[in-house]
Scaffold this motif. Structure first.
Motif, PDB file in Angstrom:
ATOM      1  N   TYR A 107     -11.720 -43.142   1.972  1.00 46.59           N
ATOM      2  CA  TYR A 107     -10.739 -42.652   1.296  1.00 46.59           C
ATOM      3  C   TYR A 107     -10.630 -41.235   1.268  1.00 46.59           C
ATOM      4  N   MET A 108     -11.646 -40.613   1.396  1.00 49.44           N
ATOM      5  CA  MET A 108     -11.526 -39.087   1.701  1.00 49.44           C
ATOM      6  C   MET A 108     -11.325 -38.476   3.023  1.00 49.44           C
ATOM      7  N   LYS A 109     -10.947 -39.174   4.005  1.00 44.77           N
ATOM      8  CA  LYS A 109     -10.841 -38.867   5.345  1.00 44.77           C
ATOM      9  C   LYS A 109      -9.954 -37.622   5.487  1.00 44.77           C
ATOM     10  N   PRO A 110      -8.467 -37.845   4.691  1.00 44.04           N
ATOM     11  CA  PRO A 110      -7.831 -36.661   4.990  1.00 44.04           C
ATOM     12  C   PRO A 110      -8.209 -35.301   4.421  1.00 44.04           C
ATOM     13  N   VAL A 111      -8.832 -35.339   3.235  1.00 45.54           N
ATOM     14  CA  VAL A 111      -9.616 -34.269   2.659  1.00 45.54           C
ATOM     15  C   VAL A 111     -10.547 -33.488   3.635  1.00 45.54           C
ATOM     16  N   VAL A 112     -11.486 -34.455   4.130  1.00 45.42           N
ATOM     17  CA  VAL A 112     -12.506 -33.951   5.035  1.00 45.42           C
ATOM     18  C   VAL A 112     -11.909 -33.171   6.289  1.00 45.42           C
ATOM     19  N   PHE A 113     -10.787 -33.947   6.767  1.00 50.85           N
ATOM     20  CA  PHE A 113     -10.140 -33.549   7.993  1.00 50.85           C
ATOM     21  C   PHE A 113      -9.501 -32.006   7.538  1.00 50.85           C
ATOM     22  N   VAL A 114      -8.693 -31.931   6.399  1.00 48.03           N
ATOM     23  CA  VAL A 114      -8.064 -30.676   6.240  1.00 48.03           C
ATOM     24  C   VAL A 114      -9.121 -29.850   5.859  1.00 48.03           C
ATOM     25  N   ALA A 115     -10.221 -29.812   5.099  1.00 51.53           N
ATOM     26  CA  ALA A 115     -11.176 -28.825   4.997  1.00 51.53           C
ATOM     27  C   ALA A 115     -11.759 -28.293   6.155  1.00 51.53           C
ATOM     28  N   THR A 116     -12.179 -29.246   7.009  1.00 49.88           N
ATOM     29  CA  THR A 116     -12.872 -28.777   8.395  1.00 49.88           C
ATOM     30  C   THR A 116     -11.833 -28.179   9.329  1.00 49.88           C
ATOM     31  N   LEU A 117     -10.614 -28.651   9.209  1.00 52.94           N
ATOM     32  CA  LEU A 117      -9.690 -27.927  10.146  1.00 52.94           C
ATOM     33  C   LEU A 117      -9.381 -26.446   9.579  1.00 52.94           C
ATOM     34  N   ILE A 118      -9.225 -26.132   8.327  1.00 55.48           N
ATOM     35  CA  ILE A 118      -9.098 -24.950   7.659  1.00 55.48           C
ATOM     36  C   ILE A 118     -10.510 -24.033   8.063  1.00 55.48           C
ATOM     37  N   ARG A 119     -11.534 -24.530   7.689  1.00 56.91           N
ATOM     38  CA  ARG A 119     -12.798 -23.901   8.016  1.00 56.91           C
ATOM     39  C   ARG A 119     -12.998 -23.545   9.442  1.00 56.91           C
ATOM     40  N   LEU A 120     -12.759 -24.361  10.343  1.00 58.70           N
ATOM     41  CA  LEU A 120     -12.672 -24.258  11.812  1.00 58.70           C
ATOM     42  C   LEU A 120     -11.805 -23.208  12.200  1.00 58.70           C
ATOM     43  N   ILE A 121     -10.620 -23.027  11.758  1.00 58.33           N
ATOM     44  CA  ILE A 121      -9.686 -21.816  12.117  1.00 58.33           C
ATOM     45  C   ILE A 121     -10.584 -20.660  11.525  1.00 58.33           C
ATOM     46  N   ASP A 122     -10.782 -20.809  10.242  1.00 57.16           N
ATOM     47  CA  ASP A 122     -11.569 -19.239   9.768  1.00 57.16           C
ATOM     48  C   ASP A 122     -12.559 -19.019  10.481  1.00 57.16           C
ATOM     49  N   LEU A 123     -13.334 -19.860  11.001  1.00 58.18           N
ATOM     50  CA  LEU A 123     -14.631 -19.573  11.635  1.00 58.18           C
ATOM     51  C   LEU A 123     -14.186 -18.823  13.001  1.00 58.18           C
ATOM     52  N   PHE A 124     -13.174 -18.906  13.868  1.00 56.99           N
ATOM     53  CA  PHE A 124     -12.705 -18.369  14.834  1.00 56.99           C
ATOM     54  C   PHE A 124     -12.374 -16.917  14.695  1.00 56.99           C
ATOM     55  N   ARG A 125     -12.169 -16.801  13.336  1.00 59.08           N
ATOM     56  CA  ARG A 125     -11.788 -15.423  13.014  1.00 59.08           C
ATOM     57  C   ARG A 125     -12.752 -14.689  12.492  1.00 59.08           C
ATOM     58  N   THR A 126     -13.840 -15.180  12.268  1.00 59.64           N
ATOM     59  CA  THR A 126     -15.294 -14.557  11.872  1.00 59.64           C
ATOM     60  C   THR A 126     -15.367 -13.043  12.544  1.00 59.64           C
ATOM     61  N   PHE A 127     -15.665 -11.919  11.446  1.00 60.22           N
ATOM     62  CA  PHE A 127     -15.828 -10.829  12.230  1.00 60.22           C
ATOM     63  C   PHE A 127     -16.684 -10.019  11.243  1.00 60.22           C
ATOM     64  N   GLY A 128     -16.333  -9.761  10.163  1.00 61.15           N
ATOM     65  CA  GLY A 128     -16.970  -8.695   9.029  1.00 61.15           C
ATOM     66  C   GLY A 128     -18.509  -9.073   8.829  1.00 61.15           C
ATOM     67  N   VAL A 129     -18.854 -10.329   8.303  1.00 66.97           N
ATOM     68  CA  VAL A 129     -20.135 -10.526   8.105  1.00 66.97           C
ATOM     69  C   VAL A 129     -21.100 -10.407   9.351  1.00 66.97           C
ATOM     70  N   VAL A 130     -20.658 -10.915  10.530  1.00 72.05           N
ATOM     71  CA  VAL A 130     -21.521 -10.751  11.659  1.00 72.05           C
ATOM     72  C   VAL A 130     -21.647  -9.317  12.075  1.00 72.05           C
ATOM     73  N   TYR A 131     -20.348  -8.622  12.178  1.00 72.14           N
ATOM     74  CA  TYR A 131     -20.617  -7.241  12.600  1.00 72.14           C
ATOM     75  C   TYR A 131     -21.338  -6.333  11.433  1.00 72.14           C
ATOM     76  N   GLY A 132     -21.050  -6.869  10.427  1.00 70.44           N
ATOM     77  CA  GLY A 132     -21.798  -5.779   9.256  1.00 70.44           C
ATOM     78  C   GLY A 132     -23.477  -6.041   9.409  1.00 70.44           C
ATOM     79  N   LEU A 133     -23.923  -7.474   9.902  1.00 74.48           N
ATOM     80  CA  LEU A 133     -25.297  -7.675   9.863  1.00 74.48           C
ATOM     81  C   LEU A 133     -25.753  -7.497  11.100  1.00 74.48           C
ATOM     82  N   THR A 134     -25.327  -7.477  12.210  1.00 74.26           N
ATOM     83  CA  THR A 134     -26.021  -7.442  13.578  1.00 74.26           C
ATOM     84  C   THR A 134     -25.094  -6.476  14.690  1.00 74.26           C
TER      85      THR A 134
END
Length: 310
Positions: A226-253
């Motif tokens: 029943y939650m398949k669309p919710v899981v899909f949208v959440a993972t897609l949004i997070r997937l796109i955001d992960l490809f934009r990761t910069f601040g945390v990693v650059y600040g850490l290492t």
């Protein structure tokens, strides 16, 4: 009574035609400003980036630019470290997305199963706090907590376990980046999954419970489908955001040690502002844009084909 002249009849006909055109395409007229804005903020920077990737030296004078062909793309993958940064990025994206999805769903299921509303509110606030921390602050907190001399995490490992704490930022930097990102963004998945679980009809859950299905089977055969669309949208949004990761990693290492945690975004930054290789940075950015857009469209097309997106 005067009869309409030929000129007045022609004007009325023209106004009527314009009115018909306006009414027929009314939704498109209202969408036109937003479409124009999207073109300006999306396609124009992309076109300018492609222009920079195809010339020898960055210049605003298009007519004086020397065309370099694919030389900048070749340099990016031979001497620019683009291939290595793509591998590091894919590793971080896949690992962090898997952990955040799994932990987010487990936490949402546990909180949804709590009976007391006061306890639920406490857990909701507690789990959301890490997401409210700014990336720079998160990186600073991570560097302090993971420091081998003054960090609380190495201290706990050294005093409460028989194992010696590793130097997180030099021995296992990539794993440290993945875990820190998981800590930072699992709350995002928790919020969406918790809202999805709250939307599951009680009648479905009660019907499966009456049929004698155990809890794990109710999740596998009723709740998760029943939650398949919710899981899909959440993972897609997070997937796109992960490809934009910069601040945390650059600040850490800052992409190190060496290039161990050099994401594509960090590689583009270093080529652009440290090595002053603007055209090479533009070439990496173009390839990165194409890869991310193609990957997201493939996922959307595949899942939409299976009927979840519709």
């Amino acid at each position: 009574m005067s009869t309409p002249t030929k000129t007045e009849t022609t004007n009325d006909t023209a106004l009527g035609s314009l009115r018909d055109v306006w009414n027929d395409y009314l939704p498109y007229w209202f969408m036109a400003p937003m479409v124009l804005v999207m073109v300006m903020i999306t396609f124009f920077p992309g076109a300018y980036d492609l222009y920079l990737a195809l010339i020898e030296e960055a210049t605003l004078n298009v007519f004086q630019a020397d065309f370099a062909g694919l030389a900048n793309f070749r340099t990016a993958f031979t001497r620019g470290g683009a291939f290595h940064s793509f591998v590091v990025t894919i590793t971080v994206v896949v690992s962090a997305l898997f952990l955040e999805t799994l932990l987010g769903f487990v936490l949402a299921a546990l909180v949804a199963g709590v009976e007391s509303e006061r306890t639920k509110s406490f857990y909701r606030v507690l789990f959301i706090v890490p997401m409210a921390v700014a990336p720079v602050s998160m990186a600073t907190i991570g560097r302090i907590m993971l420091n081998s001399e003054i960090g609380v995490i190495p201290f706990v490992i050294n005093t409460m376990t028989p194992f010696a704490a590793p130097n997180f930022l030099s021995d296992i930097p990539l794993l440290t980046v993945i875990l820190l990102d998981t800590w930072n963004w699992t709350p995002f998945m928790f919020i969406i999954f918790y809202a999805g679980l709250s939307s599951v009809p009680d009648t479905l859950v009660e019907a499966s419970r009456v049929d004698g299905a155990p809890l794990w089977r109710r999740y596998v055969h009723v709740i998760i489908p029943y939650m398949k669309p919710v899981v899909f949208v959440a993972t897609l949004i997070r997937l796109i955001d992960l490809f934009r990761t910069f601040g945390v990693v650059y600040g850490l290492t800052q992409g190190g040690p060496g290039t161990a945690t050099q994401l594509v975004s960090i590689n583009i930054y270093e080529q652009m502002f440290i090595n002053n290789q603007i055209t090479v940075a533009a070439a990496i950015a173009i390839v990165y844009l194409v890869v991310v857009v193609a990957l997201c469209n493939i996922i959307i097309a595949k899942v939409g084909f299976e009927g979840v997106w519709d």
